[in-house]
Design an enzyme around this catalytic site. Structure first.
Site, PDB file in Angstrom:
ATOM      1  N   LYS A  25      -9.191   2.689  -2.414  1.00  8.95           N
ATOM      2  CA  LYS A  25      -9.492   2.104  -1.103  1.00  8.95           C
ATOM      3  C   LYS A  25     -10.833   2.624  -0.581  1.00  8.95           C
ATOM      4  O   LYS A  25     -11.085   3.826  -0.564  1.00  8.95           O
ATOM      5  CB  LYS A  25      -8.371   2.464  -0.123  1.00  8.95           C
ATOM      6  N   CYS A  76      -5.681  -3.121   2.276  1.00  7.05           N
ATOM      7  CA  CYS A  76      -5.560  -3.170   3.732  1.00  7.05           C
ATOM      8  C   CYS A  76      -6.890  -3.146   4.480  1.00  7.05           C
ATOM      9  O   CYS A  76      -7.556  -4.159   4.589  1.00  7.05           O
ATOM     10  CB  CYS A  76      -4.645  -2.039   4.205  1.00  7.05           C
ATOM     11  N   GLU A 109       0.826  -1.210   0.000  1.00  7.73           N
ATOM     12  CA  GLU A 109       0.000   0.000   0.000  1.00  7.73           C
ATOM     13  C   GLU A 109       0.863   1.265   0.000  1.00  7.73           C
ATOM     14  O   GLU A 109       1.838   1.372   0.747  1.00  7.73           O
ATOM     15  CB  GLU A 109      -0.894  -0.015   1.237  1.00  7.73           C
TER      16      GLU A 109
END
Length: 566
Positions: free
Chosen positions: A115, A152, A42
């Site tokens: 994200k 994540c 990330e």
């Protein structure tokens, strides 16, 4: 059969060119291994987390240049897909950036995913800069394998407790063969096992194989441990990359299982991670090593009192930087015992560290005389005690300024919690190694170092002596504080609470419950709570500490100073 390479790398925040170079080298290794897919972590382009650097126009221009450099490099390896992370512009209202996953192929962006779940708890504050991505699944077919992607936090809400959106639901609907998750997951005690539990459960529930790629390295207070892994629905975690080390490794995935590049079964992954003290040691050593390197230091200096805190700090610094790069200074006062200096000498001899002596009695006396001459009253009591600590802190900073060493503070979590430290004295410095270890853990980690070395690195005399600041005649820590085995259990409940590992939470809460069965115990807990609240102003001005537990002082615990704390 898909051949893929995990790039678990130690990125530097803001070093766009350096991070690009790391990814390009990993891509070359992936291509040499015949991989079709390279997976970086990330925000690999910027390092995690660039924070308010994202508000700087010049920084974002460098991000654009770095992305262009990655695209150019991908043209030279046209058979490889590159999964990278970068902050990129968002469209529409809200924050102007997305935390983005890109897949590059032969110079082109073939997939872009933003994200969706942006953590704003504990140490995280992603919503400050990023807008959540749309609730969509992004998939890409590479050869015969359909791959879905997430970032994540997107994978941490499968239980549905923290966000209304669960990206795993959308991914399941897309029916991929494999989910690739890129991550910047900081390490703390028990975090590895927590990742395995959460992603293992999601894999079983949705019948999805998952590849989880993390970064490593120390970034200010945070340390990332790597430990990237692959998980299958029925088998659980079947592969784990090295921990606390860079690791570029290549696996094969045939749609149902992961194997080595030769087609062999992968080594079994132990369910338990490092023992607690071994974990603390690895985390702190990597945290110091990277902090010093990134801040331009190769050497460190520590004030050596002959006590356990400075002894452990010196031992860890010697391991991280090398004993020839660490200097100790003992600064005896009129109240220092002979053992303090002798124990410092013995410690530094065992560690191979250079020790200097700088007495402070004359300096303190001169300050005291001038204070009385200027203000008409003698310097005594707490003011005189704190003066000694501040003179020592000044000497250490003088040495740091003169010789270019990073000054390491030596306060532990127990003392920092209740303010048993002197502002502008023993709190001086650039980094605290043991500030997230309770005093009882300081003793335990010191014993661990001796046991694993097979000899005394930290002399037994230091381990045996009763803790004392030695700022007044016959002074002991227990003159001002409850015994540390009692204090530490109370602090765990008041500071970390439910964030403690389950067994530790049960032990600490049971201890405090027993303590509060009588009036004296209730008064002790109330007193400790008040000490924590009154000393927030000290913690606000203290140097960063390396985080090893789930809730550390610093960014992970944001409390007001001027407030009523019940």
């Amino acid at each position: 059969m898909l051949k893929l390479t995990l790039a678990q790398l130690d990125y530097t925040i803001g070093d766009i060119e350096g991070n690009v170079a790391k990814m390009v080298e990993a891509a070359r290794r992936a291509a040499e291994a015949g991989s079709e897919l390279l997976v970086c972590s990330e925000l690999s382009l910027t390092g995690y987390h660039p924070a308010d650097l994202l508000d700087e126009p010049a920084f974002m221009q460098r991000v654009d240049a770095g992305l262009a450099a990655l695209q150019d490099a991908s043209r030279t390896l046209p058979g490889l897909h590159w999964v990278v992370g970068a902050p990129l512009p968002a469209q529409g209202p809200g924050k102007r950036l997305h935390n983005t996953l890109l897949v590059l192929k032969a110079g082109e962006v073939v997939l872009r995913y933003a994200k969706q779940l942006l953590p704003t708890y504990n140490i995280f504050d992603e919503r400050r800069h990023f807008e959540p991505g749309p609730d969509v699944a992004k998939v890409l077919r590479i050869g015969t394998t359909q791959i879905a992607f997430m970032i994540c936090e997107d994978g941490w809400n499968d239980g549905g407790a923290d966000y209304q959106v669960n990206p795993f639901e959308r991914l399941r609907d897309a029916a991929p063969d494999l989910v690739v998750s890129i991550n910047a997951s900081p390490s703390d005690i028990g975090k590895r096992e927590q990742r395995h539990q959460i992603f293992g459960a999601a894999s079983r529930r949705h019948r999805l194989p998952i590849l989880y790629v993390n970064q490593i390295g120390g970034h200010d207070q945070l340390v990332f441990d790597g430990a990237s892994f692959a998980v299958l629905p029925d088998e659980g975690v079947v592969y784990e990359a090295r921990r606390f080390e860079e690791d570029v490794s290549t696996l094969c995935f045939d749609g149902t299982r992961f194997t080595s590049t030769e087609g062999n079964a992968l080594p079994a992954v132990p369910p338990g991670g490092l023992p607690t003290m071994a974990f603390y040691r690895a985390q702190i050593v990597l945290g110091l090593r990277d902090y010093a390197r990134r801040c331009g230091f190769s050497r460190a200096v520590v004030g050596s009192s002959g006590g356990i805190d400075s002894a452990l700090t010196l031992a860890l610094a010697a391991e991280a930087l090398g004993p020839d790069q660490v200097v100790a200074i003992t600064m005896p006062s009129r109240y220092s015992s002979a053992g303090s200096v002798d124990d410092s000498v013995a410690l530094c001899h065992k560690l191979g560290i250079e020790l200097h002596t700088h007495p402070i009695a004359d300096t303190v006396a001169a300050y005291s005389r001038q204070f009385e001459a200027s203000f008409g009253r003698p310097l005594e009591g707490l003011a005189l005690e704190n003066l000694q600590a501040r003179v020592r802190g000044t000497i250490l900073m003088e040495y740091s300024n003169s010789f270019g060493h990073l000054l390491l503070t030596t306060g532990n979590k127990s003392e920092i919690s209740v303010g048993y430290c002197t502002l502008y004295g023993d709190t001086n410095g650039g980094l605290g190694l043991i500030g997230d270890l309770y005093k009882t853990e300081v003793f335990a980690l010191s014993r661990h170092l001796n046991e694993t070395a097979g000899r005394e690195l930290i002399p037994q005399a230091i381990l045996d002596k009763e803790p004392s600041a030695e700022l007044a005649p016959g002074q002991k820590d227990t003159d001002s504080l409850p015994p540390y085995p009692v204090l530490d259990e109370v602090l765990k409940v008041l500071i970390e609470g439910r964030r403690l590992p389950p067994a530790e939470y049960e032990a600490a809460t049971s201890f405090v419950a027993r303590l509060q069965q009588d009036e004296a115990g209730r008064a002790l807990v109330s007193r400790v709570r008040g000490m924590i609240a009154r000393n927030e102003y000290k913690r606000r001005q203290a140097p960063p500490i390396i985080r090893v537990r789930s809730r550390a002082f610093g960014t992970g615990r944001q409390m007001p100073i001027a407030a009523v704390h019940l």
